[in-house]
Design an enzyme around this catalytic site. Structure first.
Site, PDB file in Angstrom:
ATOM      1  N   TYR A  43      40.842  23.739  53.692  1.00 32.26           N
ATOM      2  CA  TYR A  43      39.859  24.534  53.316  1.00 32.26           C
ATOM      3  C   TYR A  43      40.435  25.706  52.839  1.00 32.26           C
ATOM      4  CZ  TYR A  43      40.517  28.476  56.582  1.00 32.26           C
ATOM      5  OH  TYR A  43      41.042  29.849  56.992  1.00 32.26           O
ATOM      6  N   ARG A  44      41.664  26.005  52.442  1.00 30.57           N
ATOM      7  CA  ARG A  44      42.256  27.045  51.991  1.00 30.57           C
ATOM      8  C   ARG A  44      43.923  26.936  52.041  1.00 30.57           C
ATOM      9  NH1 ARG A  44      41.677  32.660  55.696  1.00 30.57           N
ATOM     10  NH2 ARG A  44      42.398  34.247  54.200  1.00 30.57           N
TER      11      ARG A  44
ATOM     12  N   ASP B  17      41.493  37.052  63.480  1.00 32.65           N
ATOM     13  CA  ASP B  17      42.611  37.312  64.725  1.00 32.65           C
ATOM     14  C   ASP B  17      43.078  38.793  64.507  1.00 32.65           C
ATOM     15  OD1 ASP B  17      42.795  34.419  65.924  1.00 32.65           O
ATOM     16  OD2 ASP B  17      42.796  34.176  63.768  1.00 32.65           O
TER      17      ASP B  17
ATOM     18  N   HIS C 180      55.067  32.684  58.291  1.00 34.22           N
ATOM     19  CA  HIS C 180      54.381  31.644  58.586  1.00 34.22           C
ATOM     20  C   HIS C 180      53.778  31.016  57.404  1.00 34.22           C
ATOM     21  CE1 HIS C 180      50.361  33.872  59.264  1.00 34.22           C
ATOM     22  NE2 HIS C 180      51.410  34.969  59.316  1.00 34.22           N
TER      23      HIS C 180
ATOM     24  N   TYR D 193      49.039  32.582  53.405  1.00 32.69           N
ATOM     25  CA  TYR D 193      48.534  31.842  52.254  1.00 32.69           C
ATOM     26  C   TYR D 193      48.781  32.690  50.864  1.00 32.69           C
ATOM     27  CZ  TYR D 193      45.147  29.782  55.489  1.00 32.69           C
ATOM     28  OH  TYR D 193      44.678  29.187  56.503  1.00 32.69           O
TER      29      TYR D 193
END
Ligand code: ADP
Length: 606
Positions: A528-529, A208, A447, A147
């Site tokens: 959501y983000r 995670d 990622h 993000y």
């Protein structure tokens, strides 16, 4: 496996607030060596553009006013970012940029970093930024990977790294099952502290990976996998430094002498906490968080399902079980390709061709795993003493086996290093480090996520899966979806793994994400983000009634942050000073992240 001597030891928690607990040191070293084995780029690219100076101030003036900041906060706590933009890995990450850059490495880069030691320092920093109109970007741990990592949205922002010096667990209440933390407390640190104090009756919830901060993750509305997995929903009480420098406490914290700040989140009057999550309205310096009672036993379970088409009927089975809490945790339904990728080996080990890895190869590989061939893998956890678990697990078994070919994998048949055991720990609130291994799928593995929300329905899962499949196929990218089932909705998390040194792969990933966001919005799904570079686009999809929500956010922004100094552009919210100057990163534009200046003010004439 042998660890190359060249790899230095990962810092431990006793050495550094962002370090790894001793119990995971061995695992960290192995993960690190696997990551470096797939790396082809070791040198950071040389700085093409020099120190990133924020717009609206000259370079000379910026250097001059940075000295003022040094004077206020202490010379050693202000660092100019004139260094190489180093890579790193999860446990040893940079705090000045996103080491998993999707844009050019020079785009989302800080000019300097400041390390406040307490709330007063944060106020001083904010005061300084207002005087000179310098954009600030607060981070807690800066591990928001997928993000944006630690990167600021506006190039040249001064990063406020709160975690380095403000990392105390201020309280753990063993009677109320709550804690109060500063920004630099990681899940690792909180877990180890509970163990150290012998508080076995309380659990934490962890994502995670456990290296993020409890506070930063909740602010960005991250999730974990116990029944307390919706972190924002279980926080109680914030302390916030506003962009103008005032400090406030929310909820019961506003009442001097209150002893219910961490147990009753609302206090009196409007519930203001919401405006400080996924926003740029304040710097949070303390957060309360509920801890989960130890349920008195737990048991992970795993089912596999053979066919792609099993997704829809499975969702119909999962929904009522999840809403009625027979499925008790934020559980995961993952595509089997992730099971292969999480072993930490590069994709080239399985397939060296172009385009997505062929289905036949995936299934051949799956046959070699302890899970056997399948398409979907469900990871769940049942809580409580054995007789309670048995009741729930029997219902789950009966329902899941309605899918032809469904299989329960007996955990006792799984080797100790099988990924299942990592999920087992995480769903029991024990922070781990295994998850990052799928990043090795690509060399210089990075990622970035596509994370839409959908109802837990077959039709919705299928629509999202199909659109993701189509866009991945077009871009030639491997699709690795994971459906994370909340209570009445699910987060689909599609992580695109890319090589950050490969411009064409970065562009393809960016294109693929933007197409998926637009496709999903047309069907009524929103994220959501999201990553910093996608925030304008995602915010633009929440545009009901002529962008009423964004206009409201902008009004709040301008009222709370009249000089527009705090994280401009984060979550698509631009302060007045930046609006209408092309700062948004939109569909198809690619490349730059900067607009054409900021609104001039008298300071610039100095
Ligand atoms: P983590 O602690 O999980 O590594 P980060 O520090 O990367 O998370 O922060 C995640 C996001 O939340 C960032 O975009 C950051 O701007 C925001 N954020 C983090 N900490 C704070 C804070 N204390 N106050 C305001 N915003 C914050």
């Amino acid at each position: 496996m042998s660890i190359p001597n060249t790899l230095s030891q990962t810092p431990t928690l006793s050495e550094k607030h962002s370090g790894i607990p001793e119990r995971l040191l061995d695992k960290a070293q192995k993960a690190k060596s696997l990551i470096y084995e797939t790396r082809t780029q070791f040198e950071a690219p040389s700085r093409q553009r020099g120190v990133a100076i924020p717009q609206g101030i000259s370079k000379v003036k910026f250097f001059e006013v940075l000295n003022e900041l040094r004077y206020e906060i202490g010379e050693e706590w202000v660092e100019l970012n004139d260094k190489e933009l180093k890579g790193g890995w999860y446990m040893e990450h940079p705090n000045t940029h996103d080491m998993m850059n999707i844009l050019d490495a020079e785009e989302l880069v800080a000019s300097a970093v400041v390390y406040p030691g307490d709330v007063e320092d944060v106020q001083k920093i904010v005061g300084w930024a207002n005087t000179w109109r310098i954009p600030l970007f607060p981070i807690s741990m800066g591990r928001n990977f997928g993000y944006g990592g630690a990167a600021p949205r506006v190039r040249g922002s001064v990063t406020v790294d709160l975690g380095k010096r403000m990392n105390k667990i201020l309280s753990i209440d063993p009677d109320d099952y709550t804690c109060l933390v500063e920004p630099g407390v990681s899940y690792y640190a909180l877990y180890e502290e509970l163990k150290k104090r012998g508080y076995d009756h309380m659990w934490i919830d962890t994502p995670d990976l456990g290296g993020g901060s409890v506070l930063g993750n909740a602010l960005d509305r991250g999730v974990g996998y116990t029944p307390y997995g919706d972190h924002w929903s279980v926080h109680s009480g914030l302390e916030v430094v506003l962009p103008t420098g005032e400090v406030l406490r929310t909820g019961m914290g506003a009442l001097p002498g209150s002893n219910t700040w961490q147990t009753f989140p609302y206090g009196f009057g409007p519930y203001s906490d919401g405006i400080f999550s996924q926003s740029n309205f304040g710097i949070v310096t303390k957060m309360g968080m509920a801890l989960m009672p130890n349920p008195g036993g737990y048991e992970s379970f795993m089912y596999t399902f053979p066919k792609e088409e099993d997704l829809a009927p499975l969702m119909e089975i999962i929904r009522p079980l999840r809403i009625s809490n027979i499925l008790e945790n934020v559980a995961q339904l993952r595509h089997c390709l992730q099971t292969i990728a999480v072993r930490g080996q590069p994709r080239s080990k399985y397939f060296s061709g172009r385009g997505p890895i062929p289905e036949e190869i995936i299934h051949e590989e799956m046959k070699k795993t302890p899970l056997g061939d399948c398409t979907w893998v469900y990871y769940g956890m049942s809580y409580g003493p054995p007789h309670i678990r048995k009741y729930k697990l029997d219902v789950v078994h009966q329902e899941f086996l309605k899918i032809p070919g469904a299989r329960r994998i007996d955990p006792s048949t799984l080797p100790a290093d099988e990924y299942f055991w990592s999920r087992d720990k995480i769903a029991a609130g024990i922070p781990d480090l295994e998850e990052l291994l799928w990043v090795n799928w690509m060399p210089n593995g990075s990622h970035i996520a596509f994370s839409p929300i959908a109802p837990i329905r077959g039709i919705d899962a299928t629509k999202l899966y199909s659109l993701a499949r189509k866009r991945h196929d077009e871009a030639g990218i491997d699709l690795m979806p994971a459906f994370c089932v909340g209570l009445r909705e699910m987060h689909l998390i599609v992580e695109i793994v890319f090589d950050s040194s490969d411009i064409s792969m970065r562009r393809k990933a960016d294109r693929c994400l933007r197409d998926m966001i637009d496709d999903a919005a047309k069907l009524g799904y929103g994220e959501y983000r999201t990553h910093l570079v996608l925030m304008d686009q995602v915010a633009g999809t929440y545009n009901w009634n002529g962008n009423a929500l964004m206009r409201f956010n902008e009004r709040l922004k301008d009222a709370l942050d009249p000089n527009g100094i705090l994280a401009p552009g984060r979550c698509g919210i631009w302060p007045e000073r930046y609006r209408g100057r092309g700062w948004e990163i939109g569909t198809g534009e690619g490349g730059g992240s900067e607009g054409d200046g900021v609104k001039p003010d008298w300071k610039e004439r100095l």
